[in-house]
Design an enzyme around this catalytic site. Structure first.
Site, PDB file in Angstrom:
ATOM      1  N   ARG A  34       0.828  -1.217   0.000  1.00 46.80           N
ATOM      2  CA  ARG A  34       0.000   0.000   0.000  1.00 46.80           C
ATOM      3  C   ARG A  34       0.858   1.261   0.000  1.00 46.80           C
ATOM      4  NH1 ARG A  34      -4.502  -2.226   4.231  1.00 46.80           N
ATOM      5  NH2 ARG A  34      -5.803  -3.196   2.660  1.00 46.80           N
ATOM      6  N   LYS A 199     -19.872 -17.382  -0.575  1.00 41.82           N
ATOM      7  CA  LYS A 199     -21.284 -17.147  -0.245  1.00 41.82           C
ATOM      8  C   LYS A 199     -22.064 -16.372  -1.284  1.00 41.82           C
ATOM      9  CE  LYS A 199     -21.005 -16.882   4.765  1.00 41.82           C
ATOM     10  NZ  LYS A 199     -20.941 -15.832   5.778  1.00 41.82           N
ATOM     11  N   GLY A 355     -10.930  -9.027  -2.906  1.00 41.40           N
ATOM     12  CA  GLY A 355     -10.643 -10.166  -2.045  1.00 41.40           C
ATOM     13  C   GLY A 355      -9.820 -11.282  -2.636  1.00 41.40           C
ATOM     14  N   GLY A 378     -13.058  -4.046  -0.234  1.00 33.48           N
ATOM     15  CA  GLY A 378     -14.438  -3.638   0.073  1.00 33.48           C
ATOM     16  C   GLY A 378     -14.928  -2.533  -0.841  1.00 33.48           C
TER      17      GLY A 378
HETATM   18  P1  AMP Z   1     -15.134 -14.959  -0.781  1.00 35.20           P
HETATM   19  O1  AMP Z   1     -14.416 -14.296   0.351  1.00 35.20           O
HETATM   20  O2  AMP Z   1     -16.602 -14.987  -0.658  1.00 35.20           O
HETATM   21  O3  AMP Z   1     -14.656 -14.473  -2.126  1.00 35.20           O
HETATM   22  O4  AMP Z   1     -14.753 -16.505  -0.695  1.00 35.20           O
HETATM   23  C1  AMP Z   1     -13.445 -16.959  -0.817  1.00 35.20           C
HETATM   24  C2  AMP Z   1     -13.345 -18.274  -0.138  1.00 35.20           C
HETATM   25  O5  AMP Z   1     -14.257 -19.188  -0.713  1.00 35.20           O
HETATM   26  C3  AMP Z   1     -11.978 -18.908  -0.297  1.00 35.20           C
HETATM   27  O6  AMP Z   1     -11.351 -18.961   0.944  1.00 35.20           O
HETATM   28  C4  AMP Z   1     -12.267 -20.295  -0.852  1.00 35.20           C
HETATM   29  O7  AMP Z   1     -11.527 -21.306  -0.202  1.00 35.20           O
HETATM   30  C5  AMP Z   1     -13.737 -20.470  -0.551  1.00 35.20           C
HETATM   31  N1  AMP Z   1     -14.368 -21.415  -1.484  1.00 35.20           N
HETATM   32  C6  AMP Z   1     -14.315 -21.405  -2.815  1.00 35.20           C
HETATM   33  N2  AMP Z   1     -14.985 -22.448  -3.341  1.00 35.20           N
HETATM   34  C7  AMP Z   1     -15.482 -23.140  -2.307  1.00 35.20           C
HETATM   35  C8  AMP Z   1     -16.262 -24.329  -2.206  1.00 35.20           C
HETATM   36  N3  AMP Z   1     -16.649 -24.992  -3.289  1.00 35.20           N
HETATM   37  N4  AMP Z   1     -16.593 -24.756  -0.964  1.00 35.20           N
HETATM   38  C9  AMP Z   1     -16.201 -24.074   0.123  1.00 35.20           C
HETATM   39  N5  AMP Z   1     -15.460 -22.955   0.085  1.00 35.20           N
HETATM   40  C10 AMP Z   1     -15.109 -22.486  -1.109  1.00 35.20           C
END
Ligand code: AMP
Length: 398
Positions: A34, A199, A355, A378
């Site tokens: 940064r 999610k 992210g 974010g």
């Molecule tokens: P996000 O912060 O929502 O972008 O999610 C990222 C996280 O989702 C990472 O740490 C991945 O390990 C997890 N992830 C990706 N695919 C899967 C999956 N099929 N099942 C569980 N976790 C997952």
């Protein structure tokens, strides 16, 4: 006015940067990305013959000044990054001593102010506090994209104390804003959005906004299984947000109505446990056996997704395709990174933002091979959701 059109000669530029860097217990900086990201802006001002007053937050101090969160710890490293440039430090970000130091700066010198969040007024967006900060400079430069989604005193409220010709984005912020604008508002078609991660609930607003703009939306990662189940699939122990099944159905319906192709992974790499040494196999994503879970997109899905990416002219990627932190479940994310890099080489514009997909392109060594990697997690997510970011609006307003 574009940043490079400003001439800072003889001016004191008050620059909001994001120096919220990680420190270890010896107060050494463990990742200075940064700080380095702000250098082009600082150097242009100094080269013009201006002086620079830097303001930032560091961590989340709760009770006023705390040594742990002092920006003083950053001075030696900032000094080493800036070479011969003289770097001063102000113990307080407002007040007489800070004004004196700012007024005494010679062209070509830098003053770093103490942590803005030692004052509660910063996060509250307090006008009086913003006015006190504004006294320190002649031109306000906002180069803190990471906090652009916050209406804080130094990131937004301060703008009203500078006329439109005395405020501007810095180069980092300009890069972020123009890349996001290019994707969201000036995209060359076909435009594919690749959305992954854990999610659905985190990505609903992004998908809704992209339904207005994209040609194709690829859904991967853990969130794909909520969509699969919403379509009547059997997903074993895969991640599923039961309370979002209706939302997923709704999004699928909206996509159809708008003529946007929403692609789900036809097959998955499945595992008998959420573990790096789990037993693995592949299965259709809508027929995952009981006791197994989908942890990556499968080989057919990789082919299908890479084919769409290769035909696209604009690419937005947010979120990994699988649990890329574990070797057995990183093929999907790696294949997508490769396809995005190849499409970029063939003339597509690609933006990776928000992210874990940023972590993934860095980990796999693709950061230099895409058009833009966003630094603002974010803030970029809110931008993709179609929200107006206070830190951007403040610079642009008349
Ligand atoms: P996000 O912060 O929502 O972008 O999610 C990222 C996280 O989702 C990472 O740490 C991945 O390990 C997890 N992830 C990706 N695919 C899967 C999956 N099929 N099942 C569980 N976790 C997952």
């Amino acid at each position: 006015m574009p940043f490079n059109n400003f001439n800072f000669k003889g001016s004191r530029a008050l620059v909001r940067v994001d120096f919220n860097v990680p420190l270890n217990e010896k107060f050494e900086i463990t990742d200075d990305t940064r700080m380095r990201a702000a250098l082009p802006t600082i150097q242009k001002i100094l080269k013009d013959g201006g002086s620079v007053i830097l303001m930032s937050h560091l961590g989340r101090p709760k009770d006023g000044p705390t040594d742990k969160y002092s920006l003083r710890h950053l001075v030696p490293h900032l000094q080493s990054l800036l070479g011969d440039t003289k770097v001063h430090f102000a113990d307080d970000c407002i007040g007489e001593a800070a004004v004196e130091l700012a007024n005494g700066l010679k062209p070509g010198e830098v003053l770093l102010l103490e942590n803005l969040r030692f004052y509660k007024q910063e996060e509250k967006g307090d006008k009086e506090f913003a006015a006190k900060l504004a006294k320190l400079g002649d031109i306000w430069v906002n180069d803190a994209f990471g906090t652009a989604h916050r209406a804080h005193a130094s990131t937004a409220v301060i703008a009203e104390y500078f006329s439109p010709d005395k405020r501007t984005f810095g180069l980092l912020m300009e890069g972020e804003v123009s890349s996001a604008e290019k994707v969201l508002h000036e995209s060359e078609k076909p435009f594919v959005a690749i959305i992954g991660g854990a999610k659905v609930s985190d990505k609903i607003l992004i998908i809704e906004n992209l339904l207005e703009r994209a040609t194709d939306i690829i859904i991967g990662g853990g969130m794909a299984y909520t969509f699969m189940k919403a379509e009547g699939g059997v997903i074993g122990n895969s991640l599923c947000e039961e309370e979002r099944l209706d939302t997923a159905k709704e999004l699928l319906k909206k996509a159809k109505a708008k003529g946007v192709c929403l692609h789900l992974p036809s097959d998955s790499v499945i595992a008998d446990r959420f573990a790096a040494d789990a037993d693995v196999s592949t299965a259709p994503s809508n027929h995952i056996p009981n006791g197994w879970m989908g942890l990556d997109i499968g080989p057919m899905a990789i082919d299908q997704f890479c084919n769409i990416i290769s035909q696209s002219k604009t690419i937005l990627w947010n979120g990994p395709m699988g649990v890329f932190e574990m070797d057995k479940f990183q093929s999907g994310t790696k294949a997508i990174a490769t396809a995005v890099a190849e499409a970029t080489q063939n003339g597509a514009f690609s933006l990776v933002g928000g992210g874990d997909s940023v972590a993934a392109v860095n980990q796999f060594g693709f950061a230099e091979k895409v058009s833009y990697v966003s630094t603002g997690g974010g803030a970029m997510l809110e931008y993709f959701e179609g929200k107006e970011l206070p830190g951007i609006a403040a610079v642009k307003q008349n």
